[in-house]
Write a protein that holds these residues in place. Structure first.
Motif, PDB file in Angstrom:
ATOM      1  N   GLU A 132      -0.430  15.326 -37.215  1.00  0.00           N
ATOM      2  CA  GLU A 132      -1.340  16.291 -37.452  1.00  0.00           C
ATOM      3  C   GLU A 132      -2.636  15.603 -36.866  1.00  0.00           C
ATOM      4  OE1 GLU A 132      -1.568  16.702 -41.702  1.00  0.00           O
ATOM      5  OE2 GLU A 132      -0.235  18.268 -41.749  1.00  0.00           O
ATOM      6  N   LEU A 133      -3.546  16.218 -36.303  1.00  0.00           N
ATOM      7  CA  LEU A 133      -4.958  15.840 -35.865  1.00  0.00           C
ATOM      8  C   LEU A 133      -5.774  15.847 -36.681  1.00  0.00           C
ATOM      9  CD1 LEU A 133      -6.076  16.390 -32.086  1.00  0.00           C
ATOM     10  CD2 LEU A 133      -7.459  16.464 -33.964  1.00  0.00           C
ATOM     11  N   LEU A 134      -6.666  15.039 -37.228  1.00  0.00           N
ATOM     12  CA  LEU A 134      -7.506  15.161 -38.339  1.00  0.00           C
ATOM     13  C   LEU A 134      -8.888  15.184 -37.868  1.00  0.00           C
ATOM     14  CD1 LEU A 134      -5.381  12.605 -40.670  1.00  0.00           C
ATOM     15  CD2 LEU A 134      -5.377  15.192 -40.445  1.00  0.00           C
ATOM     16  N   GLU A 135      -9.884  15.620 -38.697  1.00  0.00           N
ATOM     17  CA  GLU A 135     -11.179  15.603 -38.519  1.00  0.00           C
ATOM     18  C   GLU A 135     -11.726  15.662 -39.916  1.00  0.00           C
ATOM     19  OE1 GLU A 135     -14.877  17.396 -35.761  1.00  0.00           O
ATOM     20  OE2 GLU A 135     -13.260  18.521 -36.289  1.00  0.00           O
ATOM     21  N   ASP A 136     -12.440  14.509 -40.144  1.00  0.00           N
ATOM     22  CA  ASP A 136     -12.997  14.559 -41.627  1.00  0.00           C
ATOM     23  C   ASP A 136     -12.012  14.599 -42.714  1.00  0.00           C
ATOM     24  OD1 ASP A 136     -15.576  14.130 -40.303  1.00  0.00           O
ATOM     25  OD2 ASP A 136     -16.104  16.108 -40.417  1.00  0.00           O
ATOM     26  N   GLY A 137     -10.820  14.017 -42.495  1.00  0.00           N
ATOM     27  CA  GLY A 137      -9.807  14.084 -43.227  1.00  0.00           C
ATOM     28  C   GLY A 137      -9.155  15.262 -43.604  1.00  0.00           C
ATOM     29  N   GLN A 138      -9.562  16.333 -42.627  1.00  0.00           N
ATOM     30  CA  GLN A 138      -8.599  17.702 -42.545  1.00  0.00           C
ATOM     31  C   GLN A 138      -7.908  17.679 -41.347  1.00  0.00           C
ATOM     32  OE1 GLN A 138      -8.864  19.887 -45.093  1.00  0.00           O
ATOM     33  NE2 GLN A 138     -10.075  18.355 -46.408  1.00  0.00           N
ATOM     34  N   ALA A 139      -6.700  18.546 -41.652  1.00  0.00           N
ATOM     35  CA  ALA A 139      -5.953  18.652 -40.480  1.00  0.00           C
ATOM     36  C   ALA A 139      -6.303  20.026 -39.550  1.00  0.00           C
ATOM     37  CB  ALA A 139      -4.329  18.803 -40.783  1.00  0.00           C
ATOM     38  N   ILE A 140      -6.864  19.785 -38.399  1.00  0.00           N
ATOM     39  CA  ILE A 140      -7.081  20.849 -37.648  1.00  0.00           C
ATOM     40  C   ILE A 140      -6.205  21.593 -36.532  1.00  0.00           C
ATOM     41  CG2 ILE A 140      -9.663  20.154 -38.096  1.00  0.00           C
ATOM     42  CD1 ILE A 140      -9.862  19.163 -35.118  1.00  0.00           C
ATOM     43  N   ALA A 141      -5.304  20.587 -36.123  1.00  0.00           N
ATOM     44  CA  ALA A 141      -4.043  20.994 -35.084  1.00  0.00           C
ATOM     45  C   ALA A 141      -2.979  20.108 -35.488  1.00  0.00           C
ATOM     46  CB  ALA A 141      -4.773  20.783 -33.825  1.00  0.00           C
ATOM     47  N   LEU A 142      -2.131  20.572 -34.548  1.00  0.00           N
ATOM     48  CA  LEU A 142      -0.951  19.614 -34.330  1.00  0.00           C
ATOM     49  C   LEU A 142      -0.533  19.344 -32.919  1.00  0.00           C
ATOM     50  CD1 LEU A 142       1.406  21.932 -36.501  1.00  0.00           C
ATOM     51  CD2 LEU A 142       0.502  19.657 -37.241  1.00  0.00           C
ATOM     52  N   VAL A 143      -0.291  18.015 -32.908  1.00  0.00           N
ATOM     53  CA  VAL A 143       0.064  17.468 -31.420  1.00  0.00           C
ATOM     54  C   VAL A 143       1.433  17.065 -31.421  1.00  0.00           C
ATOM     55  CG1 VAL A 143      -0.523  15.929 -29.618  1.00  0.00           C
ATOM     56  CG2 VAL A 143      -2.160  16.696 -31.200  1.00  0.00           C
ATOM     57  N   ALA A 144       2.159  17.447 -30.547  1.00  0.00           N
ATOM     58  CA  ALA A 144       3.557  17.355 -30.679  1.00  0.00           C
ATOM     59  C   ALA A 144       3.899  16.825 -28.844  1.00  0.00           C
ATOM     60  CB  ALA A 144       4.643  18.445 -30.733  1.00  0.00           C
ATOM     61  N   VAL A 145       4.300  15.545 -28.757  1.00  0.00           N
ATOM     62  CA  VAL A 145       4.707  14.986 -27.445  1.00  0.00           C
ATOM     63  C   VAL A 145       6.188  14.588 -27.448  1.00  0.00           C
ATOM     64  CG1 VAL A 145       4.013  13.138 -26.014  1.00  0.00           C
ATOM     65  CG2 VAL A 145       2.188  13.767 -27.691  1.00  0.00           C
ATOM     66  N   GLN A 146       6.618  15.011 -26.258  1.00  0.00           N
ATOM     67  CA  GLN A 146       7.853  14.495 -25.946  1.00  0.00           C
ATOM     68  C   GLN A 146       8.098  13.357 -24.980  1.00  0.00           C
ATOM     69  OE1 GLN A 146      10.544  17.702 -23.588  1.00  0.00           O
ATOM     70  NE2 GLN A 146      12.313  16.762 -24.619  1.00  0.00           N
ATOM     71  N   LEU A 147       8.626  12.307 -25.628  1.00  0.00           N
ATOM     72  CA  LEU A 147       8.665  10.911 -24.904  1.00  0.00           C
ATOM     73  C   LEU A 147       9.960  10.723 -24.451  1.00  0.00           C
ATOM     74  CD1 LEU A 147       6.748   8.969 -27.671  1.00  0.00           C
ATOM     75  CD2 LEU A 147       5.663  10.008 -25.630  1.00  0.00           C
ATOM     76  N   ALA A 148      10.176   9.962 -23.227  1.00  0.00           N
ATOM     77  CA  ALA A 148      11.195   9.596 -22.861  1.00  0.00           C
ATOM     78  C   ALA A 148      11.179   8.171 -22.452  1.00  0.00           C
ATOM     79  CB  ALA A 148      11.425  10.225 -21.179  1.00  0.00           C
ATOM     80  N   PHE A 149      12.342   7.569 -22.742  1.00  0.00           N
ATOM     81  CA  PHE A 149      12.611   5.834 -22.749  1.00  0.00           C
ATOM     82  C   PHE A 149      13.843   5.913 -22.297  1.00  0.00           C
ATOM     83  CE2 PHE A 149      12.121   7.691 -26.875  1.00  0.00           C
ATOM     84  CZ  PHE A 149      13.129   7.512 -27.403  1.00  0.00           C
ATOM     85  N   PRO A 150      14.192   5.996 -20.914  1.00  0.00           N
ATOM     86  CA  PRO A 150      15.662   6.027 -20.541  1.00  0.00           C
ATOM     87  C   PRO A 150      15.963   4.666 -20.196  1.00  0.00           C
ATOM     88  CG  PRO A 150      14.040   6.879 -18.807  1.00  0.00           C
ATOM     89  CD  PRO A 150      13.458   6.975 -20.076  1.00  0.00           C
ATOM     90  N   GLN A 151      15.111   3.798 -19.747  1.00  0.00           N
ATOM     91  CA  GLN A 151      15.504   2.430 -19.632  1.00  0.00           C
ATOM     92  C   GLN A 151      15.648   1.635 -20.684  1.00  0.00           C
ATOM     93  OE1 GLN A 151      11.981   0.726 -17.612  1.00  0.00           O
ATOM     94  NE2 GLN A 151      12.508   1.519 -15.492  1.00  0.00           N
ATOM     95  N   GLN A 152      15.021   1.854 -21.774  1.00  0.00           N
ATOM     96  CA  GLN A 152      15.207   1.210 -23.083  1.00  0.00           C
ATOM     97  C   GLN A 152      16.588   1.542 -23.657  1.00  0.00           C
ATOM     98  OE1 GLN A 152      12.409   2.665 -22.296  1.00  0.00           O
ATOM     99  NE2 GLN A 152      10.574   1.489 -22.891  1.00  0.00           N
ATOM    100  N   ALA A 153      16.835   2.935 -23.574  1.00  0.00           N
ATOM    101  CA  ALA A 153      18.363   3.536 -24.002  1.00  0.00           C
ATOM    102  C   ALA A 153      19.449   2.776 -23.212  1.00  0.00           C
ATOM    103  CB  ALA A 153      18.218   5.130 -23.833  1.00  0.00           C
TER     104      ALA A 153
END
Length: 465
Positions: A132-153
């Motif tokens: 959740e993206l918070l402002e003054d302790g209140q959730a104003i949006a959702l942020v979703a990120v798809q991460l890739a780490f093929p080298q680590q895997a």
């Protein structure tokens, strides 16, 4: 596993236990390592998303979604260590406000999963991170990120494979070493087992602890010392038993010799008197015939004694059935000893037909019991023998008035103890051995004046050796 011998089972179990424990330990270590690597990725993702949230907050506050999309595009590729495939910003209900990149799969917010989420794909080389993206302790949006780490895997998979192979080889080597070492530790016990087998066959040989396998093992050497002490005691007991047996045989031979001498001396005295009569009154036909008759009766009596003695100790007739004549002949061997000691002798034989038992062993057994009873009975007392058939068995009763057998003698006669240390009781041990050879049972019934020995001898099959 139970069909295998202990010598195979123990090394196998030890080796298997070492192998399994090594494999399990390595897998646990790999699992912990994977968890640490995942936690490291999560920490990197948190840092990345915090920075991303800070950049996305001003456009969200102003409601400029085009500027938000541009900010997301600029933010992609800025992080190090992991790559981002897609960024999605949505309102609190999961409606997409801006998106950057090409997502592989559906983000959590599109699946109805709100709040903080962390979801790996099946191959674990990409993951969706959502918060959740918070402002003054209140959730104003959702942020979703798809991460890739093929080298680590890839590095993690390679590391797991290498560790698994190395662990398998090391575990197998450790299991083999443990099995060989346990087998080596068991060598002293194998030696004791083999020595016990030899001792059971009569070979009382001590263990040689200087041979390979004993070394400096304190417990193994203590076991060897205990075994050698036992073997020394058994050899001493065996030698003592042989000496006592020789002494008993000499005593029995002495009693028999005395009885034979007494039995032969009486007719010899009469025969000498008859010869003097013939020499002095040979011309008198009646006196001569009486003297010749007396000589003949004496010779017949001596012949009967010699025949009975040979029959009682002849080995070439072993295994033939027992007849009433065998028992009547036995009386000639016991009667002189009984007369010499002033002991009355009762004799009752009811054996109408031969009994299928080893005649030699039966006569030796009864001779032992009767001579022991006569020897133990004071003058004026009575010893009796009664033999009858009871079904397929022969029942023998030997009764005396000698005051009764002591408990030690009863145990020896019953086969529960040896005659070692019991003076004059070796004849009872020989009787117990003969009874065991005949499959007979001996029961001692205490009485008021003496003992009653009941002997039950089973009939053997015709032709059985």
């Amino acid at each position: 596993m139970r069909s295998l011998s202990f010598a195979v089972r123990l090394p196998l179990v030890v080796g298997l236990a070492v192998f399994v424990s090594s494999i399990c330990t390595t897998h646990l270590a790999v699992h912990v390592m994977q968890r640490e690597m995942e936690q490291e990725i999560v920490r990197l993702a948190d840092v990345y998303m915090d920075s991303l949230s800070g950049a996305a907050l001003p456009p969200l506050r102003s409601g400029d979604f085009q500027a938000l999309a541009a900010t997301l595009e600029r933010g992609m590729g800025f992080q190090q260590g992991i790559g981002d495939l897609a960024i999605v910003v949505a309102d609190r209900q999961g409606r997409v406000l801006a998106q950057a990149g090409e997502a592989r799969g559906t983000p959590p917010l599109a699946q109805g999963l709100l709040g903080t989420q962390w979801i790996f794909n099946e191959r674990e080389d990409t993951a969706w991170a959502q918060k959740e993206l918070l402002e003054d302790g209140q959730a104003i949006a959702l942020v979703a990120v798809q991460l890739a780490f093929p080298q680590q895997a890839a590095r993690r998979s390679q590391l797991v494979w290498v560790l698994s192979v190395v662990d398998f080889l090391l575990a197998g080597t450790a299991a083999l070493i443990a099995a060989i070492f346990s087998r080596k530790l068991m060598k002293p016990f194998f030696a004791v087992t083999a020595a016990l087998s030899r001792a059971g066959a009569g070979g009382f040989e001590p263990l040689n602890t200087s041979s390979a396998g004993w070394g400096r093992d304190v417990e193994a050497n203590r076991l060897a010392q205990a075994f050698n002490s036992m073997i020394a005691s058994l050899r001493e007991r065996e030698e003592l038993a042989i000496r006592l047996a020789d002494r008993e045989r000499a005593a029995v031979l002495g009693r028999l010799s005395a009885s034979l001498a007494h039995e032969v001396r009486n007719p010899l005295a009469g025969m000498l008197t008859a010869l003097d009569t013939i020499r002095l009154f040979g011309a008198d036909r009646a006196a001569r015939e009486r003297a010749v008759d007396l000589v003949e009766r004496g010779l017949r009596q001596i012949e009967a004694v010699v025949r009975t003695t040979l029959a009682a100790h002849r080995q070439d007739e072993e295994g033939r059935p027992l007849s009433a004549a065998d028992l009547e002949d036995l009386k000639l061997l016991v009667l002189p000893e009984a007369r010499r000691r002033g002991v009355g002798l009762g004799w009752e034989i009811d054996l109408p037909r031969p009994f299928q038992a080893d005649a030699l062993r039966v006569r030796q057994l009864l001779l032992n019991l009767l001579l022991n009873a006569v020897t133990a009975s004071p003058a004026g007392r009575h010893v009796s023998l009664a033999v009858t058939r009871e079904g397929e068995d022969m029942l023998v009763r030997v009764e005396d008035e000698a005051g009764g057998l002591p408990p030690e003698g009863v145990e020896v006669l019953s086969g529960l103890a040896s005659a070692q240390g019991l003076e004059g009781r070796l004849g009872l041990e020989i009787a117990a051995q003969l009874a065991a050879a005949l499959d007979a049972t001996i029961t001692v019934v205490p009485g008021g004046a003496g003992s009653l020995i009941l002997l039950r001898i089973p009939s053997r099959a015709e032709g059985r050796p």
